[in-house]
Structures are given as structure tokens and as C-alpha cells.
Design a protein around this motif. Structure first.
Motif, PDB file in Angstrom:
ATOM      1  N   GLY A  52       0.773  -1.259  -0.157  1.00  0.00           N
ATOM      2  CA  GLY A  52       0.006   0.044   0.021  1.00  0.00           C
ATOM      3  C   GLY A  52       0.691   1.140  -0.144  1.00  0.00           C
ATOM      4  N   VAL A  53       2.079   1.032  -0.422  1.00  0.00           N
ATOM      5  CA  VAL A  53       2.882   2.350  -0.366  1.00  0.00           C
ATOM      6  C   VAL A  53       3.246   2.656  -1.915  1.00  0.00           C
ATOM      7  CG1 VAL A  53       5.029   3.350   0.262  1.00  0.00           C
ATOM      8  CG2 VAL A  53       3.743   2.029   1.985  1.00  0.00           C
ATOM      9  N   TYR A  87       5.869   3.524  11.553  1.00  0.00           N
ATOM     10  CA  TYR A  87       6.647   2.142  11.731  1.00  0.00           C
ATOM     11  C   TYR A  87       7.488   1.506  10.544  1.00  0.00           C
ATOM     12  CZ  TYR A  87       3.338   2.646  15.623  1.00  0.00           C
ATOM     13  OH  TYR A  87       2.569   3.312  16.745  1.00  0.00           O
ATOM     14  N   ALA A  88       7.178   1.850   9.455  1.00  0.00           N
ATOM     15  CA  ALA A  88       7.821   1.370   8.166  1.00  0.00           C
ATOM     16  C   ALA A  88       8.653   2.468   7.541  1.00  0.00           C
ATOM     17  CB  ALA A  88       6.830   0.522   7.153  1.00  0.00           C
ATOM     18  N   ASP A  89       9.521   2.191   7.103  1.00  0.00           N
ATOM     19  CA  ASP A  89      10.506   3.507   6.372  1.00  0.00           C
ATOM     20  C   ASP A  89      11.022   2.776   4.969  1.00  0.00           C
ATOM     21  OD1 ASP A  89      11.750   5.655   5.787  1.00  0.00           O
ATOM     22  OD2 ASP A  89      13.578   5.046   7.068  1.00  0.00           O
ATOM     23  N   SER A 110      14.225   7.489   1.222  1.00  0.00           N
ATOM     24  CA  SER A 110      13.155   6.762   2.097  1.00  0.00           C
ATOM     25  C   SER A 110      12.354   7.549   2.413  1.00  0.00           C
ATOM     26  CB  SER A 110      13.974   6.176   3.106  1.00  0.00           C
ATOM     27  OG  SER A 110      14.424   7.318   4.070  1.00  0.00           O
ATOM     28  N   SER A 111      11.229   6.855   2.945  1.00  0.00           N
ATOM     29  CA  SER A 111       9.816   7.977   3.184  1.00  0.00           C
ATOM     30  C   SER A 111      10.305   8.709   4.345  1.00  0.00           C
ATOM     31  CB  SER A 111       8.690   6.901   3.501  1.00  0.00           C
ATOM     32  OG  SER A 111       9.045   6.082   4.680  1.00  0.00           O
ATOM     33  N   GLN A 146      14.295  -0.990  -0.576  1.00  0.00           N
ATOM     34  CA  GLN A 146      15.891  -1.350  -0.278  1.00  0.00           C
ATOM     35  C   GLN A 146      16.050  -0.966   1.304  1.00  0.00           C
ATOM     36  OE1 GLN A 146      18.245  -1.856  -2.138  1.00  0.00           O
ATOM     37  NE2 GLN A 146      16.979  -1.975  -4.283  1.00  0.00           N
ATOM     38  N   SER A 147      14.801  -1.121   2.067  1.00  0.00           N
ATOM     39  CA  SER A 147      15.128  -0.639   3.574  1.00  0.00           C
ATOM     40  C   SER A 147      15.442  -1.850   4.181  1.00  0.00           C
ATOM     41  CB  SER A 147      13.820   0.079   4.032  1.00  0.00           C
ATOM     42  OG  SER A 147      12.649  -0.948   4.076  1.00  0.00           O
ATOM     43  N   TYR A 148      15.061  -3.179   3.765  1.00  0.00           N
ATOM     44  CA  TYR A 148      15.289  -4.300   4.549  1.00  0.00           C
ATOM     45  C   TYR A 148      16.566  -5.004   4.259  1.00  0.00           C
ATOM     46  CZ  TYR A 148      14.585  -8.536   7.038  1.00  0.00           C
ATOM     47  OH  TYR A 148      14.633  -9.629   7.872  1.00  0.00           O
TER      48      TYR A 148
END
Length: 175
Positions: A52-53, A87-89, A110-111, A146-148
Motif C-alpha cells: 500500500g505504499v 513504523y515502516a520506512d 526513504s519515506s 531497499q530498506s530491509y
């Protein structure tokens, strides 16, 4: 052969070793396939699932950087993340491309970098270093999150492994 007592204990010992992570039998590294770049993309995780992003390049321009105006025009772009929460970036690669979609330069955004004015706090801006800014035809985003940064089997055979994000594009890659 082996005595009955050893035959009875051996399967239990193997299960214990496997459950404790002392076995490298299951550690594998794979790399996700790079998604299709675009001005507006749905961010996907390493399994190709969307959450959903969306990320979007709002606009871009060539202008002197305010801290080093003597260096001439540089690429300045604005971006927006919709659907991200605290909570998510999620992070995606932003790439300047020429008219044939050959990368001139990329960086990960990143967000959490989106902290625009109060009326649009999901918007941010960045400067992207490119050798020949006059060749820029568009700024595209690659949808892979790419955040994880999961540990590799080589770095941690017990807890590493799994699917990793694709490598970020290099100058000269075709998108």
C-alpha cells in the motif's frame, strides 16, 4: 551396524542440530528481480508483494545548488511517499536517466526523508549528483524496497539468508 541405542538417539540429535541453527543445510541467498522503473511506483518487498505504499517523483529541475552555486546546474528533485507510516520506512532507488533510460546517477531515498511543509508532510527533496546534468531526461524510481538489509549466509550462516533487494543500478545501466 550401530547398536539400537545409537539408532534411537541419532534422529533426535539431527533434529536438535537443525533446530538450533547449527546446520548450514537451509541457508540460501537469492536476489529479488528489479522491478520496472517509473515516475510513480508501488513499493514492493523482496517477495514482490505490495503493502500500500507508493513513491512518486513530483518534479525535478536543473539549478545551482544553494551551497555550491559556483558548480553550475545540478539535479534537484522532489518526491512523495503515500501510504507509509511511522513504523515502516520504505526506501527506493531514484535514478536520473537520459532519453534512452540509461542511468546517469542513482541514490536511495526513504519515506523518512519526506518532511515537507505542514500541508504535505509526505514530500521531500534531494539533490542527485550526475556528471552531465544537461543529459537528464527524467528521474525514475525503482519499486524494490531497499530498506530491509537482511544478513547474508556468508555473514551469518545461522540467521542469514533469504531474498535480498536487487543491487542498486550503476551509471550506464539501462532501466
Amino acid at each position: 551396524m550401530f547398536p539400537a541405542r545409537i539408532r534411537a538417539i541419532a534422529p533426535s540429535a539431527l533434529v536438535m542440530l537443525a533446530l538450533s541453527g547449527c546446520s548450514s543445510w537451509g541457508c540460501t541467498d537469492t536476489t529479488a528481480e528489479r522491478g520496472e522503473a517509473g515516475v510513480r511506483v508501488r513499493v514492493v518487498d523482496t517477495d514482490g508483494q505490495t503493502h500500500g505504499v507508493t513513491a512518486e517523483v513530483v518534479d525535478w529541475s536543473l539549478e545551482p545548488h544553494p551551497q555550491v552555486p559556483s558548480e553550475g546546474d545540478q539535479l534537484h528533485f522532489r518526491f512523495r511517499f503515500d501510504g507509509a507510516d511511522e513504523y515502516a520506512d520504505p526506501a527506493v532507488d531514484a535514478c536520473a536517466v537520459d532519453e534512452e533510460r540509461v542511468t546517469l546517477g542513482c541514490q536511495t531515498i526513504s519515506s523518512s526523508q519526506a518532511f515537507g511543509p505542514a500541508d504535505d508532510s509526505r514530500t521531500g527533496d534531494q539533490w542527485l549528483d550526475v556528471e552531465d546534468p544537461e543529459q537528464v531526461d527524467a528521474v525514475l524510481l525503482i519499486p524494490n524496497d531497499q530498506s530491509y538489509d537482511r544478513r547474508t549466509c556468508e555473514a551469518d550462516i545461522k540467521d542469514g539468508g533469504g531474498t535480498h533487494p536487487p543491487e542498486s543500478p550503476s551509471r550506464g545501466d539501462q532501466l
